[in-house]
Scaffold this motif. Structure first.
Motif, PDB file in Angstrom:
ATOM      1  N   LEU A   1       0.825  -1.204   0.000  1.00 37.11           N
ATOM      2  CA  LEU A   1       0.000   0.000   0.000  1.00 37.11           C
ATOM      3  C   LEU A   1       0.862   1.258   0.000  1.00 37.11           C
ATOM      4  CD1 LEU A   1      -2.755  -1.143   2.505  1.00 37.11           C
ATOM      5  CD2 LEU A   1      -3.168  -0.344   0.175  1.00 37.11           C
TER       6      LEU A   1
ATOM      7  N   TYR B   1      -9.667   0.144  -3.162  1.00 37.48           N
ATOM      8  CA  TYR B   1      -9.799   1.590  -2.969  1.00 37.48           C
ATOM      9  C   TYR B   1     -11.091   2.109  -3.600  1.00 37.48           C
ATOM     10  CZ  TYR B   1      -8.674   6.550  -2.902  1.00 37.48           C
ATOM     11  OH  TYR B   1      -8.711   7.907  -2.681  1.00 37.48           O
TER      12      TYR B   1
ATOM     13  N   ILE C   1      -6.470   5.641   3.791  1.00 37.16           N
ATOM     14  CA  ILE C   1      -5.440   5.132   2.872  1.00 37.16           C
ATOM     15  C   ILE C   1      -4.550   6.274   2.398  1.00 37.16           C
ATOM     16  CG2 ILE C   1      -5.051   4.117   0.588  1.00 37.16           C
ATOM     17  CD1 ILE C   1      -7.640   2.455   1.083  1.00 37.16           C
TER      18      ILE C   1
ATOM     19  N   TYR D   1      -0.876   5.909   3.908  1.00 38.81           N
ATOM     20  CA  TYR D   1      -0.006   5.213   2.967  1.00 38.81           C
ATOM     21  C   TYR D   1       0.467   6.060   1.798  1.00 38.81           C
ATOM     22  CZ  TYR D   1      -1.756   1.289   5.634  1.00 38.81           C
ATOM     23  OH  TYR D   1      -2.076   0.439   6.654  1.00 38.81           O
TER      24      TYR D   1
ATOM     25  N   ARG E   1      -7.774  -0.122   9.221  1.00 37.24           N
ATOM     26  CA  ARG E   1      -6.545  -0.564   8.549  1.00 37.24           C
ATOM     27  C   ARG E   1      -6.569  -2.069   8.330  1.00 37.24           C
ATOM     28  NH1 ARG E   1      -1.453  -1.422  12.040  1.00 37.24           N
ATOM     29  NH2 ARG E   1      -2.984  -2.931  12.781  1.00 37.24           N
TER      30      ARG E   1
END
Length: 128
Positions: free
Chosen positions: A5, A72, A83, A87, A114
């Motif tokens: 990720l 996503y 996210i 990430y 997560r």
């Protein structure tokens, strides 16, 4: 999975680099120096297509990127924000507490989200 990720955008760049390298680098593997007909494909387009389809690293990176994109695209906006914050923000300056505060949730809930994201990507990849 978290490292995949984190490196998602680098993976996309590497995919493009590998594709360009395969498509625009002239490779001639014909070792038929003794004459006769070659067993290789004669069309350059076919050769490129076969190299793209059979390149293991490229296929693996594409599979990972597609799994991340798929997850996503189906998660809700809060998960997407997590996210992006955790990430895809470079450099990473926020702790889990800071990310949770920005999302207006507890640190524990951020960890649960997560875990759900990681499990979803792993399931799409068939790793779990």
């Amino acid at each position: 999975m978290e490292s995949e990720l984190c490196s998602y955008h680098d993976t996309l760049k590497e995919i493009q680099f590998l594709r360009n390298n395969i498509m625009f680098t002239k490779e001639n593997y014909d070792e038929n120096v003794g004459g006769g007909r070659s067993s290789l494909l004669s069309s350059p387009t076919e050769q490129i297509g076969v190299r793209l389809a059979t390149h293991k690293k490229l296929n693996n990176l594409e599979e990972i990127a597609e799994a991340i994109e798929k997850v996503y695209n189906v998660v809700n906006d809060d998960y997407k924000k997590l996210i992006r914050l955790k990430y895809w923000t470079k450099p990473q300056t926020k702790t889990w507490e800071g990310i949770a505060a920005e999302l207006h949730i507890s640190r524990r809930k951020a960890f649960n989200w997560r875990d759900q994201i990681i499990q979803a990507v792993a399931e799409v990849l068939g790793w779990r």
